[in-house]
Design a protein around this motif. Structure first.
Motif, PDB file in Angstrom:
ATOM      1  N   ASN A  29     -12.827   4.347   3.900  1.00  0.00           N
ATOM      2  CA  ASN A  29     -14.069   5.102   3.983  1.00  0.00           C
ATOM      3  C   ASN A  29     -14.269   5.959   2.738  1.00  0.00           C
ATOM      4  N   GLU A  30     -13.238   6.033   1.864  1.00  0.00           N
ATOM      5  CA  GLU A  30     -13.410   6.822   0.640  1.00  0.00           C
ATOM      6  C   GLU A  30     -12.611   6.232  -0.532  1.00  0.00           C
ATOM      7  N   ARG A  74      -7.790   5.467  -1.131  1.00  0.00           N
ATOM      8  CA  ARG A  74      -8.633   6.522  -1.695  1.00  0.00           C
ATOM      9  C   ARG A  74      -8.768   6.372  -3.196  1.00  0.00           C
ATOM     10  N   PHE A  91      -7.271   1.575   3.828  1.00  0.00           N
ATOM     11  CA  PHE A  91      -7.375   3.035   3.920  1.00  0.00           C
ATOM     12  C   PHE A  91      -7.155   3.673   2.546  1.00  0.00           C
ATOM     13  N   SER A 117     -14.536   4.913  13.191  1.00  0.00           N
ATOM     14  CA  SER A 117     -15.188   3.818  12.501  1.00  0.00           C
ATOM     15  C   SER A 117     -14.888   2.585  13.300  1.00  0.00           C
ATOM     16  N   LYS A 150      -0.297   8.635  -2.293  1.00  0.00           N
ATOM     17  CA  LYS A 150       0.945   7.885  -2.441  1.00  0.00           C
ATOM     18  C   LYS A 150       1.092   7.393  -3.876  1.00  0.00           C
ATOM     19  N   ASP A 210      -1.955   2.401   4.410  1.00  0.00           N
ATOM     20  CA  ASP A 210      -1.565   3.806   4.542  1.00  0.00           C
ATOM     21  C   ASP A 210      -2.491   4.449   5.575  1.00  0.00           C
ATOM     22  N   TYR A 215      -8.839  14.714   6.278  1.00  0.00           N
ATOM     23  CA  TYR A 215      -9.454  13.443   6.656  1.00  0.00           C
ATOM     24  C   TYR A 215      -9.217  13.176   8.133  1.00  0.00           C
ATOM     25  N   PRO A 216     -10.096  12.401   8.742  1.00  0.00           N
ATOM     26  CA  PRO A 216      -9.933  12.130  10.168  1.00  0.00           C
ATOM     27  C   PRO A 216      -8.733  11.213  10.419  1.00  0.00           C
ATOM     28  N   PRO A 261      -4.427   6.514   8.612  1.00  0.00           N
ATOM     29  CA  PRO A 261      -4.580   7.946   8.933  1.00  0.00           C
ATOM     30  C   PRO A 261      -3.873   8.261  10.249  1.00  0.00           C
TER      31      PRO A 261
HETATM   32  N1  SAM Z   1      -3.215   5.946   0.480  1.00  0.00           N
HETATM   33  C1  SAM Z   1      -4.161   7.024   0.268  1.00  0.00           C
HETATM   34  C2  SAM Z   1      -3.784   7.758  -0.989  1.00  0.00           C
HETATM   35  O1  SAM Z   1      -2.719   7.482  -1.557  1.00  0.00           O
HETATM   36  O2  SAM Z   1      -4.545   8.612  -1.425  1.00  0.00           O
HETATM   37  C3  SAM Z   1      -4.190   7.978   1.417  1.00  0.00           C
HETATM   38  C4  SAM Z   1      -4.745   7.383   2.662  1.00  0.00           C
HETATM   39  S1  SAM Z   1      -4.903   8.548   3.943  1.00  0.00           S
HETATM   40  C5  SAM Z   1      -3.296   8.575   4.646  1.00  0.00           C
HETATM   41  C6  SAM Z   1      -5.840   7.734   5.193  1.00  0.00           C
HETATM   42  C7  SAM Z   1      -7.282   7.439   4.871  1.00  0.00           C
HETATM   43  O3  SAM Z   1      -7.894   6.786   5.986  1.00  0.00           O
HETATM   44  C8  SAM Z   1      -8.153   8.640   4.569  1.00  0.00           C
HETATM   45  O4  SAM Z   1      -8.884   8.369   3.416  1.00  0.00           O
HETATM   46  C9  SAM Z   1      -9.095   8.739   5.779  1.00  0.00           C
HETATM   47  O5  SAM Z   1     -10.372   9.297   5.469  1.00  0.00           O
HETATM   48  C10 SAM Z   1      -9.230   7.289   6.158  1.00  0.00           C
HETATM   49  N2  SAM Z   1      -9.710   7.083   7.539  1.00  0.00           N
HETATM   50  C11 SAM Z   1      -9.651   7.939   8.573  1.00  0.00           C
HETATM   51  N3  SAM Z   1     -10.216   7.399   9.674  1.00  0.00           N
HETATM   52  C12 SAM Z   1     -10.630   6.180   9.334  1.00  0.00           C
HETATM   53  C13 SAM Z   1     -11.289   5.135  10.021  1.00  0.00           C
HETATM   54  N4  SAM Z   1     -11.608   5.252  11.304  1.00  0.00           N
HETATM   55  N5  SAM Z   1     -11.591   4.005   9.346  1.00  0.00           N
HETATM   56  C14 SAM Z   1     -11.261   3.889   8.054  1.00  0.00           C
HETATM   57  N6  SAM Z   1     -10.640   4.836   7.346  1.00  0.00           N
HETATM   58  C15 SAM Z   1     -10.320   5.967   7.970  1.00  0.00           C
END
Ligand code: SAM
Length: 435
Positions: A421-422, A410, A408, A231, A385, A254, A268-269, A256
């Motif tokens: 992104n989600e 969710r 980041f 992204s 988390k 948080d 997730y990526p 990725p």
């Molecule tokens: N804190 C969240 C929770 O407690 O559920 C978990 C976050 S997880 C470690 C990292 C997130 O970053 C994921 O949702 C992943 O899809 C997203 N992500 C991955 N690549 C990304 C990008 N290039 N830009 C934005 N978000 C990204």
């Protein structure tokens, strides 16, 4: 007595304070539910793992911990010998671990001593039965599967998708009026301005937005030549406030992080560390300054990167490390504290950042943060988390209420902005019950 006070306040707030001021037990479901009005999070949808009565539901381990492997008899063979000689690279990690171990053991001892709490913990997953529950379960079972927000980056029309917000407004004589609003779902700040829950409809799914929460959802694009999702982290710029008093006082991140675990890649990526250097943290800061919290995995290389490169490039000065100690419903640790690659804890690094015009001024309006706090909870879904934002509020500089954002994300929090992104992932109505 003190312990029964701790318990009754836990039942209301979801926060159990032990006599030891450095340790705390939290029930994320109770904490989160305090910001919902017409809905509540279903404990059985939150606690999908670590309740022994339901072993088939346990899924993949969290990054950096691989907790289930130690308890899975088939995989026992892979257990490391306890007295293996550590190599040069592993030694600093082991030293770090040895330093926090007594604190973790002490905190865990507090939990094991709180017999009243332990009794309640086993039942945390059970729903408190509401009269309308049967009907609600019916409704939510019909809800279609989750949308993979990640996969939507493949759909060319996705940038044009809308979300429909249904908010309930109280009118005179306790009459209700439902207002409908249609707004772009991607690359747009979607705001629930009301104090109550909003039902957001998107691609035939329903998502619940708690009062005064907002999200900014970006699309990831597939780089077909490398088969990786990327992204433009620059899209975060759209959240940069025009005026410095609209910036944020609490920023939780948080990222990725890349991880050796193959399983994680399916969920997730991830992004290489250097990408995070360009996050415009400094620009997101309120002029009164901010507390920044960054979740990290237990890898020495990563911790060094954060200390030496990432925090300095964000303009954050390190203030404290907190530890999230993961336990099962019976109070035991999710994995053996002595296993090198299977730590039952994760680390939250905290630091302060000055606002644009406050570089020389002292940050003010908060209790300075103390090092080595231990937050104990039963983990929810993979990599989710616990909601620690509220515990940090007294350490946040500036005027109250603090302006808070999670990067980041969710999920959404009442009063917070979620970027990622989600950010709607855990807001799907299948995780909720109607009050
Ligand atoms: N804190 C969240 C929770 O407690 O559920 C978990 C976050 S997880 C470690 C990292 C997130 O970053 C994921 O949702 C992943 O899809 C997203 N992500 C991955 N690549 C990304 C990008 N290039 N830009 C934005 N978000 C990204």
């Amino acid at each position: 007595s003190k312990t029964s006070d701790a318990l009754s306040s836990f039942l209301v707030t979801g926060i159990y304070r032990f006599q030891n001021p450095n340790a705390i037990f939290i029930d994320p479901v109770r904490i989160l539910n305090r910001s919902y009005s017409r809905f509540r999070i279903s404990p059985s949808a939150y606690y999908t793992r670590f309740f022994d009565s339901n072993p088939t539901h346990s899924s993949a381990p969290d990054p950096g911990t691989k907790e289930e492997e130690s308890s899975n008899p088939k995989k026992r063979r892979r257990k490391e010998p306890k007295r293996r000689v550590l190599n040069e690279k592993e030694l600093p990690a082991e030293q770090r671990h040895q330093k926090v171990m007594p604190l973790l053991l002490e905190a865990h001892g507090c939990l094991l001593g709180a017999t009243d709490l332990l009794k309640i913990m086993r039942g945390l997953k059970e729903e408190s039965v509401a009269s309308s529950e049967e009907e609600d379960n019916g409704e939510f079972q019909k809800a279609p599967d989750e949308v993979s927000f990640i996969q939507l980056g493949k759909v060319w029309q996705a940038p044009l998708y809308d979300v429909t917000l249904h908010s309930v407004h109280l009118r005179e004589l306790s009459e209700h009026e439902v207002k409908k609003r249609v707004v772009p779902v991607f690359n747009n700040l979607v705001v629930n301005e009301t104090k109550g829950d909003v039902e957001a409809e998107f691609l035939n799914r329903k998502y619940i937005m708690p009062g005064e929460s907002s999200f900014y959802m970006i699309l990831l694009f597939l780089f077909s030549f490398s088969d990786t999702w990327k992204s433009d982290l620059g899209q975060i710029q759209n959240l940069v406030p025009d005026q410095s008093d609209y910036g944020f006082n609490l920023i939780m991140v948080d990222p990725p992080w890349e991880n050796a675990s193959a399983r994680q890649k399916l969920r997730y990526p991830t992004l290489p560390n250097r990408y995070f250097l360009s996050l415009p943290i400094k620009k997101l800061i309120h002029r009164d300054g901010a507390l920044v919290g960054l979740w990290v995995t237990n890898r020495e290389k990563l911790l060094n990167f954060v200390e030496r490169e990432l925090f300095p490039s964000w303009g954050v000065s390190f203030a404290a490390s907190f530890y999230w100690l993961k336990v099962k419903a019976d109070g035991s640790l999710v994995s053996d504290l002595h296993l090198f690659h299977h730590r039952p804890y994760e680390c939250l690094l905290l630091g302060y950042c000055h606002g644009q015009d406050g570089d020389s001024k002292e940050l003010s309006g908060f209790y300075p943060i103390k090092n080595d706090h231990i937050i104990i909870s039963i983990p929810g879904d993979y990599s989710r988390k616990p909601p620690v934002g509220e515990l940090l509020l007294e350490h946040v500089p500036g005027l109250k209420p603090a302006r808070c954002i999670e990067l980041f994300a969710r999920e959404l929090f009442g009063g917070w902005t979620s970027w990622g992104n989600e950010p709607l992932h855990f807001q799907n109505s299948r995780y909720f019950l109607r009050n």
